[in-house]
Enzyme design. Structure first.
Site, PDB file in Angstrom:
ATOM      1  N   ARG A   1       0.825  -1.217   0.000  1.00  0.00           N
ATOM      2  CA  ARG A   1       0.000   0.000   0.000  1.00  0.00           C
ATOM      3  C   ARG A   1       0.856   1.262   0.000  1.00  0.00           C
ATOM      4  O   ARG A   1       0.570   2.219  -0.722  1.00  0.00           O
ATOM      5  CB  ARG A   1      -0.943   0.004   1.206  1.00  0.00           C
ATOM      6  CG  ARG A   1      -1.984  -1.099   1.147  1.00  0.00           C
ATOM      7  CD  ARG A   1      -2.795  -1.191   2.419  1.00  0.00           C
ATOM      8  NE  ARG A   1      -1.891  -1.454   3.537  1.00  0.00           N
ATOM      9  CZ  ARG A   1      -2.142  -1.119   4.807  1.00  0.00           C
ATOM     10  NH1 ARG A   1      -3.260  -0.524   5.126  1.00  0.00           N
ATOM     11  NH2 ARG A   1      -1.270  -1.394   5.757  1.00  0.00           N
TER      12      ARG A   1
ATOM     13  N   ASN B   1      -6.170  -2.949   2.373  1.00  0.00           N
ATOM     14  CA  ASN B   1      -6.077  -4.362   2.715  1.00  0.00           C
ATOM     15  C   ASN B   1      -7.470  -4.907   3.022  1.00  0.00           C
ATOM     16  O   ASN B   1      -8.273  -4.229   3.663  1.00  0.00           O
ATOM     17  CB  ASN B   1      -5.195  -4.578   3.947  1.00  0.00           C
ATOM     18  CG  ASN B   1      -3.716  -4.504   3.640  1.00  0.00           C
ATOM     19  OD1 ASN B   1      -3.308  -4.486   2.478  1.00  0.00           O
ATOM     20  ND2 ASN B   1      -2.906  -4.454   4.672  1.00  0.00           N
TER      21      ASN B   1
END
Length: 84
Positions: free
Chosen positions: A13, A31
């Site tokens: 990320r 996530n």
């Protein structure tokens, strides 16, 4: 997009946010409890393609599968960010 493989706990990320600064794209990366990562990205096709290609190249050894769907999104994004 949905990424599968070893994509959580490897800086995926944060790298996406960092790479996004090189392209005029907006959206988010998140996530999921299933171990997958969800990404919503918008922008002109060339910018999105370049951004996604760089992510794929960076995590070539981590991404086992990527599935995508094209949708019209009503949400207005402010940059590219991590969602929790």
């Amino acid at each position: 997009l949905f990424y599968e493989g070893r994509v959580q706990g490897v800086g995926f990320r944060y790298t996406c946010v960092s790479v996004s600064k090189q392209y005029p794209v907006m959206g988010y990366v998140k996530n999921l409890p299933t171990g997958r990562v969800e990404m919503v990205v918008s922008g002109v096709a060339e910018a999105v393609d370049g951004f996604l290609a760089e992510i794929a190249a960076t995590f070539v050894n981590h991404i086992e599968r990527c599935t995508s769907e094209n949708h019209d999104v009503d949400e207005v994004f402010s940059g590219f960010q991590i969602r929790y």
